[in-house]
Write a protein that holds these residues in place. Structure first.
Motif, PDB file in Angstrom:
ATOM      1  N   ASP A  81       0.830  -1.209   0.000  1.00 53.78           N
ATOM      2  CA  ASP A  81       0.000   0.000   0.000  1.00 53.78           C
ATOM      3  C   ASP A  81       0.866   1.260   0.000  1.00 53.78           C
ATOM      4  N   LEU A  82       1.944   1.251   0.776  1.00 52.83           N
ATOM      5  CA  LEU A  82       2.847   2.405   0.818  1.00 52.83           C
ATOM      6  C   LEU A  82       3.479   2.663  -0.551  1.00 52.83           C
ATOM      7  N   ARG A  83       3.921   1.601  -1.222  1.00 56.28           N
ATOM      8  CA  ARG A  83       4.514   1.756  -2.564  1.00 56.28           C
ATOM      9  C   ARG A  83       3.478   2.298  -3.546  1.00 56.28           C
ATOM     10  N   MET A  84       2.266   1.747  -3.482  1.00 55.68           N
ATOM     11  CA  MET A  84       1.214   2.182  -4.388  1.00 55.68           C
ATOM     12  C   MET A  84       0.880   3.664  -4.155  1.00 55.68           C
ATOM     13  N   ALA A  85       0.731   4.065  -2.890  1.00 49.21           N
ATOM     14  CA  ALA A  85       0.401   5.450  -2.554  1.00 49.21           C
ATOM     15  C   ALA A  85       1.540   6.392  -2.954  1.00 49.21           C
ATOM     16  N   ALA A  86       2.765   6.017  -2.657  1.00 45.00           N
ATOM     17  CA  ALA A  86       3.912   6.858  -3.015  1.00 45.00           C
ATOM     18  C   ALA A  86       4.024   7.007  -4.526  1.00 45.00           C
ATOM     19  N   GLY A  87       3.656   5.959  -5.256  1.00 45.30           N
ATOM     20  CA  GLY A  87       3.694   5.999  -6.713  1.00 45.30           C
ATOM     21  C   GLY A  87       2.720   7.002  -7.319  1.00 45.30           C
ATOM     22  N   LEU A  88       1.717   7.409  -6.544  1.00 45.34           N
ATOM     23  CA  LEU A  88       0.755   8.406  -7.015  1.00 45.34           C
ATOM     24  C   LEU A  88       1.311   9.824  -6.877  1.00 45.34           C
ATOM     25  N   SER A  89       2.406   9.969  -6.160  1.00 44.15           N
ATOM     26  CA  SER A  89       3.094  11.260  -5.957  1.00 44.15           C
ATOM     27  C   SER A  89       2.208  12.350  -5.360  1.00 44.15           C
ATOM     28  N   PRO A  90       1.511  12.053  -4.257  1.00 46.78           N
ATOM     29  CA  PRO A  90       0.749  13.122  -3.602  1.00 46.78           C
ATOM     30  C   PRO A  90       1.715  14.092  -2.922  1.00 46.78           C
ATOM     31  N   ASP A  91       1.219  15.268  -2.535  1.00 48.10           N
ATOM     32  CA  ASP A  91       2.050  16.203  -1.781  1.00 48.10           C
ATOM     33  C   ASP A  91       2.365  15.621  -0.401  1.00 48.10           C
ATOM     34  N   ARG A  92       1.387  14.928   0.165  1.00 50.89           N
ATOM     35  CA  ARG A  92       1.549  14.302   1.476  1.00 50.89           C
ATOM     36  C   ARG A  92       1.004  12.891   1.426  1.00 50.89           C
ATOM     37  N   LEU A  93       1.657  12.016   2.154  1.00 48.25           N
ATOM     38  CA  LEU A  93       1.217  10.627   2.266  1.00 48.25           C
ATOM     39  C   LEU A  93       0.902  10.372   3.736  1.00 48.25           C
ATOM     40  N   CYS A  94      -0.325  10.021   4.009  1.00 44.96           N
ATOM     41  CA  CYS A  94      -0.766   9.740   5.374  1.00 44.96           C
ATOM     42  C   CYS A  94      -1.014   8.246   5.485  1.00 44.96           C
ATOM     43  N   MET A  95      -0.630   7.680   6.611  1.00 44.31           N
ATOM     44  CA  MET A  95      -0.870   6.249   6.770  1.00 44.31           C
ATOM     45  C   MET A  95      -1.510   5.970   8.115  1.00 44.31           C
ATOM     46  N   THR A  96      -2.291   4.938   8.117  1.00 43.83           N
ATOM     47  CA  THR A  96      -2.915   4.483   9.339  1.00 43.83           C
ATOM     48  C   THR A  96      -2.067   3.339   9.883  1.00 43.83           C
ATOM     49  N   VAL A  97      -1.730   3.438  11.154  1.00 41.20           N
ATOM     50  CA  VAL A  97      -0.843   2.469  11.781  1.00 41.20           C
ATOM     51  C   VAL A  97      -1.570   1.826  12.956  1.00 41.20           C
ATOM     52  N   PRO A  98      -1.892   0.536  12.855  1.00 44.13           N
ATOM     53  CA  PRO A  98      -2.534  -0.137  13.980  1.00 44.13           C
ATOM     54  C   PRO A  98      -1.581  -0.219  15.167  1.00 44.13           C
ATOM     55  N   VAL A  99      -2.127  -0.016  16.356  1.00 45.04           N
ATOM     56  CA  VAL A  99      -1.273  -0.076  17.548  1.00 45.04           C
ATOM     57  C   VAL A  99      -1.681  -1.189  18.516  1.00 45.04           C
ATOM     58  N   SER A 100      -2.898  -1.663  18.420  1.00 51.56           N
ATOM     59  CA  SER A 100      -3.313  -2.735  19.329  1.00 51.56           C
ATOM     60  C   SER A 100      -2.882  -4.086  18.768  1.00 51.56           C
ATOM     61  N   ASP A 101      -2.664  -5.049  19.647  1.00 49.14           N
ATOM     62  CA  ASP A 101      -2.282  -6.392  19.210  1.00 49.14           C
ATOM     63  C   ASP A 101      -3.326  -6.983  18.267  1.00 49.14           C
ATOM     64  N   ALA A 102      -4.617  -6.769  18.595  1.00 49.64           N
ATOM     65  CA  ALA A 102      -5.699  -7.309  17.758  1.00 49.64           C
ATOM     66  C   ALA A 102      -5.648  -6.713  16.348  1.00 49.64           C
ATOM     67  N   HIS A 103      -5.467  -5.410  16.236  1.00 51.94           N
ATOM     68  CA  HIS A 103      -5.408  -4.776  14.917  1.00 51.94           C
ATOM     69  C   HIS A 103      -4.156  -5.190  14.151  1.00 51.94           C
ATOM     70  N   ILE A 104      -3.042  -5.315  14.855  1.00 48.98           N
ATOM     71  CA  ILE A 104      -1.811  -5.744  14.191  1.00 48.98           C
ATOM     72  C   ILE A 104      -1.994  -7.140  13.606  1.00 48.98           C
ATOM     73  N   ARG A 105      -2.642  -8.015  14.352  1.00 51.87           N
ATOM     74  CA  ARG A 105      -2.887  -9.385  13.856  1.00 51.87           C
ATOM     75  C   ARG A 105      -3.905  -9.388  12.717  1.00 51.87           C
ATOM     76  N   ARG A 106      -5.050  -8.733  12.925  1.00 54.41           N
ATOM     77  CA  ARG A 106      -6.145  -8.805  11.959  1.00 54.41           C
ATOM     78  C   ARG A 106      -5.913  -7.968  10.716  1.00 54.41           C
ATOM     79  N   LYS A 107      -5.432  -6.767  10.878  1.00 50.58           N
ATOM     80  CA  LYS A 107      -5.307  -5.860   9.734  1.00 50.58           C
ATOM     81  C   LYS A 107      -4.013  -6.037   8.956  1.00 50.58           C
ATOM     82  N   LEU A 108      -2.945  -6.363   9.673  1.00 49.57           N
ATOM     83  CA  LEU A 108      -1.655  -6.506   9.002  1.00 49.57           C
ATOM     84  C   LEU A 108      -1.202  -7.949   8.856  1.00 49.57           C
ATOM     85  N   GLY A 109      -1.859  -8.853   9.587  1.00 53.59           N
ATOM     86  CA  GLY A 109      -1.456 -10.257   9.538  1.00 53.59           C
ATOM     87  C   GLY A 109      -0.101 -10.488  10.161  1.00 53.59           C
TER      88      GLY A 109
END
Length: 113
Positions: A80-108
């Motif tokens: 996702d980061l590569r794809m977003a950076a490839g669009l060359s926006p002025d700013r790139l914002c990312m959502t970063v899971p911080v809970s153990d559950a989100h890290i497991r479920r959303k990022l695997g």
């Protein structure tokens, strides 16, 4: 600093869909109102959606002021980061899971010990 998230957040509401013309109009109006940063959208797995984001970024770049920015959101995943950076926006914002559950479920992933 004023940030408009209508294009990114608005379509997350169930039943809401902005057509291409609506997106361009919302972008134009936000920039004309002097909004400092417009969140154009979020990168996802759909290649067609990414092409639309790229097109909106190009349109916005033609009409924005020198101090205005266009941003794209993405998940904190390498693809996702590569794809977003490839669009060359002025700013790139990312959502970063911080809970153990989100890290497991959303990022695997597991949190390192």
């Amino acid at each position: 600093m004023l940030i408009d998230s209508t294009l990114r957040e608005g379509e997350q509401q169930f039943g809401v869909y902005f057509g291409r013309g609506h997106k361009e109009e919302l972008l134009r109006l936000s920039l004309a109102a002097g909004i400092d940063e417009v969140e154009v959208g979020a990168v996802g797995p759909n290649p067609e959606h990414c092409r639309e984001l790229e097109s909106l970024l190009l349109y916005g770049a033609m009409i924005k002021g020198r101090r205005q920015s266009l941003s794209v959101w993405c998940a904190c995943r390498p693809t996702d980061l590569r794809m977003a950076a490839g669009l060359s926006p002025d700013r790139l914002c990312m959502t970063v899971p911080v809970s153990d559950a989100h890290i497991r479920r959303k990022l695997g992933l597991d949190r390192p010990a």
